[in-house]
Motif scaffolding. Sequence first.
Motif, mmCIF file in Angstrom:
data_model
loop_
_atom_site.group_PDB
_atom_site.id
_atom_site.type_symbol
_atom_site.label_atom_id
_atom_site.label_comp_id
_atom_site.label_asym_id
_atom_site.label_seq_id
_atom_site.Cartn_x
_atom_site.Cartn_y
_atom_site.Cartn_z
ATOM 1 N N GLU A 1 -10.718 -7.589 1.379
ATOM 2 C CA GLU A 1 -9.599 -7.341 0.713
ATOM 3 C C GLU A 1 -10.371 -6.185 -0.506
ATOM 4 O O GLU A 1 -11.569 -6.534 -0.821
ATOM 5 C CB GLU A 1 -9.076 -8.419 -0.241
ATOM 6 C CG GLU A 1 -8.367 -9.449 0.682
ATOM 7 C CD GLU A 1 -7.880 -10.662 0.154
ATOM 8 O OE1 GLU A 1 -8.465 -10.936 -1.050
ATOM 9 O OE2 GLU A 1 -7.164 -11.305 0.728
ATOM 10 N N ASN A 2 -9.683 -5.501 -0.979
ATOM 11 C CA ASN A 2 -10.066 -4.567 -2.005
ATOM 12 C C ASN A 2 -9.486 -4.747 -3.574
ATOM 13 O O ASN A 2 -8.337 -5.185 -3.445
ATOM 14 C CB ASN A 2 -9.991 -3.261 -1.641
ATOM 15 C CG ASN A 2 -8.946 -2.051 -2.440
ATOM 16 O OD1 ASN A 2 -8.797 -2.401 -3.619
ATOM 17 N ND2 ASN A 2 -8.544 -1.118 -1.875
ATOM 18 N N SER A 3 -9.861 -4.721 -4.611
ATOM 19 C CA SER A 3 -9.501 -4.969 -5.730
ATOM 20 C C SER A 3 -9.333 -3.766 -6.785
ATOM 21 O O SER A 3 -9.289 -3.898 -8.042
ATOM 22 C CB SER A 3 -10.334 -5.926 -6.579
ATOM 23 O OG SER A 3 -11.418 -5.639 -6.744
ATOM 24 N N SER A 4 -8.514 -2.836 -6.324
ATOM 25 C CA SER A 4 -8.330 -1.761 -6.866
ATOM 26 C C SER A 4 -7.018 -1.000 -6.513
ATOM 27 O O SER A 4 -6.594 -1.165 -5.389
ATOM 28 C CB SER A 4 -9.315 -0.547 -6.919
ATOM 29 O OG SER A 4 -9.392 0.091 -5.806
ATOM 30 N N LEU A 5 -6.265 -0.330 -7.341
ATOM 31 C CA LEU A 5 -5.207 0.462 -7.011
ATOM 32 C C LEU A 5 -5.461 2.186 -6.998
ATOM 33 O O LEU A 5 -4.826 2.919 -7.425
ATOM 34 C CB LEU A 5 -3.986 0.179 -8.025
ATOM 35 C CG LEU A 5 -3.556 -1.132 -7.974
ATOM 36 C CD1 LEU A 5 -2.577 -1.369 -9.034
ATOM 37 C CD2 LEU A 5 -2.829 -1.147 -6.465
ATOM 38 N N LYS A 6 -6.899 2.265 -6.737
ATOM 39 C CA LYS A 6 -7.001 3.752 -6.469
ATOM 40 C C LYS A 6 -6.330 4.747 -5.609
ATOM 41 O O LYS A 6 -5.883 4.100 -4.713
ATOM 42 C CB LYS A 6 -8.385 3.763 -6.057
ATOM 43 C CG LYS A 6 -9.547 3.532 -7.082
ATOM 44 C CD LYS A 6 -10.919 3.794 -6.752
ATOM 45 C CE LYS A 6 -11.907 3.142 -7.640
ATOM 46 N NZ LYS A 6 -13.287 3.198 -7.124
ATOM 47 N N LYS A 7 -6.145 5.918 -6.215
ATOM 48 C CA LYS A 7 -5.656 7.085 -5.238
ATOM 49 C C LYS A 7 -6.775 7.856 -5.022
ATOM 50 O O LYS A 7 -7.820 8.320 -5.693
ATOM 51 C CB LYS A 7 -4.867 7.847 -5.969
ATOM 52 C CG LYS A 7 -3.309 7.225 -6.329
ATOM 53 C CD LYS A 7 -2.505 8.250 -6.738
ATOM 54 C CE LYS A 7 -0.951 7.907 -6.760
ATOM 55 N NZ LYS A 7 -0.090 8.898 -7.818
ATOM 56 N N LYS B 1 -1.508 3.198 1.707
ATOM 57 C CA LYS B 1 -0.337 3.976 1.892
ATOM 58 C C LYS B 1 -0.591 5.390 1.862
ATOM 59 O O LYS B 1 -1.420 6.084 0.969
ATOM 60 C CB LYS B 1 0.699 3.632 0.890
ATOM 61 C CG LYS B 1 2.111 4.604 1.102
ATOM 62 C CD LYS B 1 3.088 4.152 0.159
ATOM 63 C CE LYS B 1 4.407 4.858 0.345
ATOM 64 N NZ LYS B 1 5.385 4.552 -0.678
ATOM 65 N N LYS B 2 -0.416 6.144 3.034
ATOM 66 C CA LYS B 2 -0.846 7.492 3.229
ATOM 67 C C LYS B 2 0.204 8.645 3.227
ATOM 68 O O LYS B 2 1.335 8.248 3.734
ATOM 69 C CB LYS B 2 -1.520 7.722 4.673
ATOM 70 C CG LYS B 2 -2.010 9.012 4.834
ATOM 71 C CD LYS B 2 -2.443 8.992 6.326
ATOM 72 C CE LYS B 2 -2.690 10.488 6.844
ATOM 73 N NZ LYS B 2 -3.293 10.243 8.019
ATOM 74 N N TYR C 1 -4.083 8.956 -0.358
ATOM 75 C CA TYR C 1 -4.234 7.395 0.064
ATOM 76 C C TYR C 1 -3.859 6.423 -1.124
ATOM 77 O O TYR C 1 -5.039 6.482 -2.014
ATOM 78 C CB TYR C 1 -5.576 7.068 0.729
ATOM 79 C CG TYR C 1 -6.025 7.808 1.919
ATOM 80 C CD1 TYR C 1 -5.435 7.295 3.041
ATOM 81 C CD2 TYR C 1 -6.588 8.871 2.064
ATOM 82 C CE1 TYR C 1 -5.779 8.048 4.414
ATOM 83 C CE2 TYR C 1 -6.939 9.722 3.107
ATOM 84 C CZ TYR C 1 -6.320 9.312 4.367
ATOM 85 O OH TYR C 1 -6.569 10.086 5.569
ATOM 86 N N GLN C 2 -3.000 5.988 -1.236
ATOM 87 C CA GLN C 2 -2.809 4.746 -2.497
ATOM 88 C C GLN C 2 -3.331 3.597 -1.608
ATOM 89 O O GLN C 2 -2.554 3.040 -0.959
ATOM 90 C CB GLN C 2 -1.304 4.757 -2.685
ATOM 91 C CG GLN C 2 -0.956 3.887 -3.715
ATOM 92 C CD GLN C 2 -1.805 4.100 -5.068
ATOM 93 O OE1 GLN C 2 -1.634 5.091 -5.671
ATOM 94 N NE2 GLN C 2 -2.457 3.395 -5.530
#
Length: 133
Positions: A99-105, A129-130, A119-120
Motif C-alpha cells: 500500500e502507499n500512504s500518499s495522495l500524490k499527483k 486513477k489515470k 496519475y492520482q
Amino acid sequence: MQIRAFTLVESLLVLGITSFVIIVFSSSLLQTIHIVRGELFVLRFENLYQNAQEDAGLLGENETILAKNKSLFCENEKIEVPDEVQFNDFNITFNEKGENSSLKKIQLNLPYENKKIIYQLEMGSGKYKKSIN
C-alpha cells in the motif's frame, strides 16, 4: 553508336525530386518515432509501478520508486527517461503490504503529442486513477 544518358540538368532534377520525397516522409516518420517512444515509456512506468507494488506485498518489505534527474529508480532497476517525456521529481513508497500512504499527483508530459497524463495515487490501496488531457 551513340550512348544515350541523362544530362546534368535531368540528373539534378531527379535528385531534387527524390530528396524532397525522402524529406517529407522522414519528417513524419520522426514524429511517429517520438510519439511511440513517449508511449512506450508510459507503459514501462506503469509496469514498474505495478511490479514495485507487487514486490512490496510479496517480500514484506518497503519498495520505493524515485524519479530524479531524468531517471527512474526502483530497488534493483534504473530507467532512463527519454527526451519525449517530461515530469517533476517524485518519490513513491509502498509499505510491506503493498500500500502507499500518499495522495500524490504524478504528471507526465508528452510534448510531441500535446498530451498530459496525470496519475492520482489513492491512499491505502496503492492504486491510481489515470487521466489523460
